[in-house]
Design a protein around this motif. Structure first.
Motif, mmCIF file in Angstrom:
data_model
loop_
_atom_site.group_PDB
_atom_site.id
_atom_site.type_symbol
_atom_site.label_atom_id
_atom_site.label_comp_id
_atom_site.label_asym_id
_atom_site.label_seq_id
_atom_site.Cartn_x
_atom_site.Cartn_y
_atom_site.Cartn_z
ATOM 1 N N PHE A 4 0.834 -1.192 0.000
ATOM 2 C CA PHE A 4 0.000 0.000 0.000
ATOM 3 C C PHE A 4 0.875 1.251 0.000
ATOM 4 C CE2 PHE A 4 -4.157 -1.740 0.576
ATOM 5 C CZ PHE A 4 -4.020 -2.871 1.360
ATOM 6 N N PRO A 59 -5.247 1.749 -3.379
ATOM 7 C CA PRO A 59 -5.936 0.447 -3.399
ATOM 8 C C PRO A 59 -4.997 -0.739 -3.246
ATOM 9 C CG PRO A 59 -5.748 1.317 -5.615
ATOM 10 C CD PRO A 59 -5.241 2.379 -4.706
ATOM 11 N N GLN A 75 -11.133 -2.316 6.025
ATOM 12 C CA GLN A 75 -10.608 -2.965 4.827
ATOM 13 C C GLN A 75 -11.629 -3.979 4.310
ATOM 14 O OE1 GLN A 75 -7.099 -5.599 5.089
ATOM 15 N NE2 GLN A 75 -6.283 -4.605 3.263
ATOM 16 N N GLU A 108 -8.906 -2.345 -0.249
ATOM 17 C CA GLU A 108 -8.456 -0.981 0.034
ATOM 18 C C GLU A 108 -8.613 -0.649 1.516
ATOM 19 O OE1 GLU A 108 -11.212 -1.787 -1.533
ATOM 20 O OE2 GLU A 108 -12.756 -0.235 -1.412
#
Lengths: 117, 116
Positions: free
Chosen positions: A91, A110, B39, B44
């Protein structure tokens, strides 16, 4: 609403190969981060970057890792010689400078799922 | 010692009921911030709510509230009126005031499953 973007969404590579993961942080943000999440585990900090230099890094971020902001928009994470244990979700995150009274949360992209075979 | 501990690996809640997700933290820094992220299965990380160590009142954001008990070093997330879309992993995280990069340290997460 502005967002952090990451490419590719999924990368498969052979052990020993170099990979570059790309991130485009939110445009007015000045602090940039990389985290990783091995499948089923917690999110772990790798590195933070501010003013074109690393401000902090974890013990995971060894000599095989490097970060770069090659232009005004991209922020990259390079793994020089991938190992099986590098397989994880990576990330990117960014935030504005910290101001008194503001939350200054980190906005996450994402993620890029890296699979090392 | 773990800086962030989430003791509930998984939780079930009935739709429309409230649920509390536990988080305890460990720091000697008087200045810190506590965050909760969601999450979903898509992967994401979505910011939900923040509590600063000097904040006098518990944080609230819509259906999310944070039960901040400073003396106990706990920052539990309360979700009211659970919805099916709340099914996800929830991570508690801390930013300690003196770390130069203001990195976040995450807990192991709690998987919340909302039953219809």
């Amino acid at each position: 609403e502005p967002e952090v973007t990451q490419t590719p969404s999924h990368q498969v590579t052979q052990m020993g190969q170099e990979v570059i993961l790309r991130c485009v942080p939110i445009s007015n943000h000045l602090y940039f981060y990389w985290y990783r999440q091995i499948l089923g585990q917690k999110v772990e900090f790798l590195v933070s970057f501010y003013n074109n230099e690393i401000s902090e890094k974890s013990e995971i971020f060894d000599d095989q890792f490097s970060v770069e902001r090659p232009d005004g928009s991209n922020f990259t994470l390079k793994i020089r010689s991938t190992k099986l244990e590098d397989s994880a979700m990576y990330f990117c995150a960014s935030r504005v400078p910290r101001d008194r009274g503001q939350v200054n949360e980190q906005f996450f992209g994402p993620g890029t799922r890296l699979t090392v075979l | 010692a773990q800086k962030i501990t989430q003791t509930q690996p998984g939780m079930f809640v009935q739709e429309k009921e409230a649920v509390t997700l536990d988080c305890t933290y460990d720091t000697s820094d008087p200045s810190y911030g506590l965050f909760w992220y969601k999450q979903p299965s898509s992967g994401e990380m979505i910011f939900l709510i923040y509590q600063g160590s000097y904040d006098q009142q518990n944080a609230t954001e819509g259906r999310y509230s944070l039960n901040f008990q400073k003396a106990r070093k706990s920052a539990n997330l309360v979700i009211s009126a659970s919805q099916l879309g709340d099914s996800a992993m929830y991570f508690c995280a801390m930013r300690e005031g003196n770390n130069a990069g203001n990195m976040l340290t995450f807990g192991g997460g709690t998987r919340l499953m909302v039953k219809p």
